[in-house]
Design a protein around this motif. Structure first.
Motif, short mmCIF file in Angstrom:
data_model
loop_
_atom_site.label_atom_id
_atom_site.label_comp_id
_atom_site.label_asym_id
_atom_site.label_seq_id
_atom_site.Cartn_x
_atom_site.Cartn_y
_atom_site.Cartn_z
N ILE A 146 1.04 -1.03 -0.01
CA ILE A 146 0.41 -0.03 0.00
C ILE A 146 1.12 1.59 0.19
N GLU A 190 0.11 6.74 -6.86
CA GLU A 190 -0.72 5.92 -7.60
C GLU A 190 -1.48 5.70 -6.38
N ASP A 191 -2.97 6.16 -6.57
CA ASP A 191 -4.04 6.53 -5.73
C ASP A 191 -4.63 4.69 -5.34
N LEU A 192 -5.42 4.43 -4.27
CA LEU A 192 -5.95 2.72 -3.62
C LEU A 192 -6.74 2.80 -3.52
N LEU A 193 -7.71 2.36 -3.91
CA LEU A 193 -9.27 2.18 -3.99
C LEU A 193 -9.57 0.97 -3.55
N ILE A 194 -10.21 0.99 -1.96
CA ILE A 194 -10.24 -0.02 -1.63
C ILE A 194 -12.58 -0.28 -1.62
N SER A 195 -12.57 -0.41 -1.80
CA SER A 195 -14.78 -0.20 -2.93
C SER A 195 -14.85 -0.94 -1.21
N THR A 248 2.57 1.70 -3.61
CA THR A 248 1.90 2.38 -4.89
C THR A 248 1.59 3.70 -4.53
N LEU A 249 1.43 3.71 -3.06
CA LEU A 249 0.64 5.72 -2.72
C LEU A 249 2.75 6.28 -3.16
N PHE A 251 -7.62 6.41 -1.35
CA PHE A 251 -6.65 6.79 -0.77
C PHE A 251 -6.00 7.14 -1.62
#
Lengths: 92, 95
Positions: free
Chosen positions: B34, B42-47, B37-38, B52
């Motif tokens: 995580i 890059e954004d992080l989408l946890i549906s 990635t940030l 983030f």
């Protein structure tokens, strides 16, 4: 990156079956969700912390129509970025 | 009581059926993925949980409120979290 890509990356990095990696991701975010619903704090060192903040209701205005609307009081999680993540992301 | 990384390690140990030390490694690796990635922007989408988002902040003039001294704040890159509507409803007692 979305959740399924995160699951794939974790499976690859740890040599885990996808199903197991999915259970890990769901368990960790499930724990965080449960804590926030209960109003508890979440503290993951190096990553960040969440706490639920209470926001007062207010009378707002629809900017398009000018109509007055009442905004109800609400609770929202607030994420404070941890020191390590903050420094790693701030590349300048 | 605050939720800590150690508690999530315990949950993984009890619910996923990995050994204690493997549970710890896996949780560490998860957060490392995580963070990197940030770090790449890059954004992080946890549906169902939230997103983030890495935001670029332009340099701006600021002021130290205590000394009223003017200062120049440099351009920064920061992470912000946007709660998903689903989680937001759950926190506010909805379904």
């Amino acid at each position: 990156m979305n959740k399924s890509q995160l699951i794939e990356a974790l499976a690859r990095a740890e040599g885990l079956p996808l199903k197991k990696a999915e259970e890990v991701v769901n368990t960790v975010f499930g724990d965080m969700e449960k804590a926030l619903i209960q109003g508890d704090r979440v503290e993951i060192r190096g990553f960040g912390s969440f706490k639920v903040k209470q926001y007062e209701g207010y009378t707002g205005r629809n900017p398009k129509t000018g109509e007055m609307i009442k905004v109800a009081p609400k609770k929202l999680p607030f994420f404070k970025v941890g020191k390590e993540l903050k420094e790693r992301v701030d590349v300048y | 009581m605050a939720l800590t990384k150690e508690k999530t390690v315990n949950s993984v140990y009890h619910q996923v059926g990995l050994s204690k030390s493997q549970s710890r490694t896996v949780v560490e690796t998860l957060f490392e993925i995580i963070k990197s990635t940030l770090e790449k922007g890059e954004d992080l989408l946890i549906s169902g949980f939230g997103k983030f988002v890495v935001k670029e902040k332009a340099a701006r003039r600021g002021r130290n409120p205590q000394t009223t001294e003017d200062l120049q704040l440099r351009a920064r890159r920061v992470v912000v979290f946007k709660t998903s509507g689903v989680l937001r409803n759950k926190i506010n007692g909805g379904s």
